[in-house]
Design a protein around this motif. Structure first.
Motif: not given
Lengths: 112, 110
Positions: B1-13, B77-84, B103-110
């Motif tokens: 069976e196909d499997q897809v695992t993403q990491s990390p679950e959340a990332l703050r930059l 060089a992420p920007k806040p608008e890359d948060s998603a 998925g990986t939830s990405l938060l980019v802070t100013p």
């Protein structure tokens, strides 16, 4: 093109009621998919249509769920009767010839 | 069976802090690996398709790479608008649908 159009955007209903979700795919796309998204399970494929014909409905949770595609520009996903565990975001997507999936904005379903 | 695992679950930059998201997969014959971006309240939006090991694709601050077992989405060089939330999906040679990771939830802070 307006993209994949889903309605309604939000649906709140009571347990036991019938729910119908609607989708208009992008014109010219021959394949249509219904997905369900929850925090616990992510995006799960429910059913896939090719040229309006259901090809695989093995992802449909149970007989309470049914889907139709009467023509190339319209599909419905029906839940009858609905249960609280059906609460999720339901996405419709159509596929271009390149294989890329285009998603609608989804229907947020809450079953109380 | 196909499997897809993403990491990390959340990332703050912090803005400008480069990093990578991982997508590990198992599939019986890869037709394509897809990256999507999902903003709150919206459907996933296509970013890239990769077809074979060694392939790379770039778009603005994003670069996707593929090996036989995993894919990386590099954010420079992420920007806040890359948060998603960034979703990875695979399609098998024998399949027609995309099998998504959580998925990986990405938060980019100013």
């Amino acid at each position: 093109d307006a993209g994949v159009i889903q309605s309604p955007r939000h649906e709140v209903t009571e347990m036991g009621q019938e729910v119908t979700l609607r989708c208009k795919p992008i014109s010219g796309h021959n394949s249509l998919f219904w997905y369900r998204q929850t925090m616990m399970r992510g995006l799960e494929l429910l059913i896939y249509f090719n040229n309006n014909v259901p090809i695989d409905d093995s992802g449909m949770p149970e007989d309470r769920f049914s889907a139709k595609m009467p023509n190339a520009s319209f599909s419905t996903l029906k839940i009858q009767p609905s249960e609280p565990r059906d609460s999720a975001v339901y996405f419709c997507a159509s596929r271009s010839e390149s294989g890329r999936l285009f998603f609608g904005s989804g229907t947020q379903l809450s079953v109380l | 069976e196909d499997q897809v695992t993403q990491s990390p679950e959340a990332l703050r930059l912090q803005e400008g802090e480069s990093s990578s998201l991982n997508c590990s997969y198992t599939v019986s014959g890869l037709r394509g690996l897809f990256w999507y971006r999902q903003d709150p309240g919206k459907g996933p939006e296509f970013l890239f398709t990769l077809y074979s090991a060694g392939e790379e694709k770039e778009k603005e601050r994003l670069k996707a790479t593929l090996t036989k077992k995993e894919s990386f989405l590099h954010i420079t060089a992420p920007k806040p608008e890359d948060s998603a939330t960034y979703l990875c999906a695979v399609q098998a040679n024998s399949g027609y649908a995309l099998n998504f990771g959580k998925g990986t939830s990405l938060l980019v802070t100013p």
